[in-house]
Design an enzyme around this catalytic site. Structure first.
Site, PDB file in Angstrom:
ATOM      1  N   SER A 144     -14.450  36.576 -50.145  1.00 29.04           N
ATOM      2  CA  SER A 144     -14.399  36.722 -48.701  1.00 29.04           C
ATOM      3  C   SER A 144     -15.560  37.595 -48.210  1.00 29.04           C
ATOM      4  CB  SER A 144     -13.026  37.286 -48.298  1.00 29.04           C
ATOM      5  OG  SER A 144     -12.809  37.138 -46.923  1.00 29.04           O
ATOM      6  N   ASP A 172     -10.325  30.705 -48.309  1.00 26.05           N
ATOM      7  CA  ASP A 172     -10.577  32.106 -48.671  1.00 26.05           C
ATOM      8  C   ASP A 172     -10.122  32.411 -50.103  1.00 26.05           C
ATOM      9  OD1 ASP A 172     -10.260  35.036 -48.851  1.00 26.05           O
ATOM     10  OD2 ASP A 172     -10.607  35.003 -46.688  1.00 26.05           O
TER      11      ASP A 172
END
Length: 317
Positions: free
Chosen positions: A46, A160
């Site tokens: 991320s 993610d």
């Protein structure tokens, strides 16, 4: 015949996900480099992938300058709302900002191994992106569910990486890291010497929109912003805050589980639970907290490096 790998031991760093709290990674890297601790391998999840990729691309200075320039009003200009899509934001404006600095630089052109960690939306498998343009590898790694759309890479739809490996220690070891420094910026309930009530984090984005002027185009988009960001009263939270906090709780539990099963040699955990996941405008504070947390961990890092025969060195910019 048994053999021993006698190649020079490699130092790796695993930069974890944590939305805005990931600005602390900049302070971590700055402090490590200032003390001659230069990672040979960088893996990120991320926002950890964003900071790690920019660092290896030689763009840490522009990234920090941009992060420090963010105000609450400027943040709103990156909120490209979309209706009838699988996410609240398109994320194109943020990618344009990254592409302005990274252009078409590829992972193969970096001078050290890099991996951005993602999750396969169909299978739940962990995916490591290690080839192709750096920006294209970073984008799916921060595609938070409901906030940014999944990204199609080949035949897979990726999200993610925090959903599967929030602090990618295992990735660092697989890429050849003999010593791994993990950086966790997603601890919701950090232990404090003196117990105190939890602090309310965040701010009312809708109030900001109405007070400072609405940068969101279109009446439909404005109505969507009101539904998502409005707090009915000052002591309540908005849908957006609930969504991010709930995701943070999930990531916190996954992080603890993964770190227990594959702990890094040294773990850096900045005390930033009082800062909201969406408070990107507090970069200066976060960078400073990252610096202090790293300074505290320096004795352990240097002692482990000495034990493993990893030398300190000065990185030439």
């Amino acid at each position: 015949m048994l053999t021993v790998d006698d190649s020079s031991p490699k130092l790796a760093i695993a930069l974890g996900g944590g939305v805005a709290r990931g600005w602390a990674h900049i302070g971590v890297l700055r402090t490590l480099l200032a003390n001659g601790i230069v990672p040979d391998i960088v893996c990120g999840t991320s926002i950890g992938a964003i900071v790690g990729g920019c660092y290896l691309a030689g763009k840490l200075d522009p990234l920090e300058a941009w992060a420090r320039s963010l105000t609450r009003m400027r943040m709103l200009r990156y909120l490209d709302f979309q209706i009838g899509q699988p996410s609240l934001l398109a994320g194109d404006r943020l990618i344009e900002e990254l592409r302005d600095h990274l252009d078409e630089l590829t992972i193969e052109q970096l001078d050290r191994p890099f991996a951005a960690v993602c999750a396969d939306l169909a299978t739940g498998q962990e995916v490591w992106l290690r080839h192709g343009p750096v920006v294209d590898a970073i984008r799916p790694s921060f595609a938070m569910p409901g906030v940014f759309p999944p990204v199609t890479v080949g035949s897979r739809m990726l999200m993610d990486g925090g959903l599967v490996n929030p602090v990618p220690v295992s990735t660092c070891r697989a890429l050849g890291g003999h010593m791994v420094i993990g950086v966790n910026v997603n601890d919701l309930f950090q232990r404090l010497a003196t117990p105190r009530p939890p602090e309310k984090t965040g701010f009312n984005l809708l109030d900001l929109l109405e007070r400072e002027g609405n940068p969101i185009d279109g009446a439909g988009m404005t109505r969507l912003a009101r539904r998502v960001f409005r707090r009915e009263t000052a002591d309540k939270t908005s849908i957006f805050e609930i969504m991010l906090t709930s995701l943070g709780m999930l990531l916190d539990r996954i992080t603890k589980s993964r770190l227990a099963g594959d702990p890094p040699d040294v773990l850096i955990e900045p005390r930033i639970s009082h800062i909201g996941f969406h408070e990107f405008d507090r970069s200066g504070e976060l960078i400073d907290i990252g610096r202090k947390a790293t300074e505290k961990a320096l004795p352990d890092i240097l002692a482990t490096m000495e034990t493993l025969g990893i030398p300190r060195r000065i990185e030439v910019a």
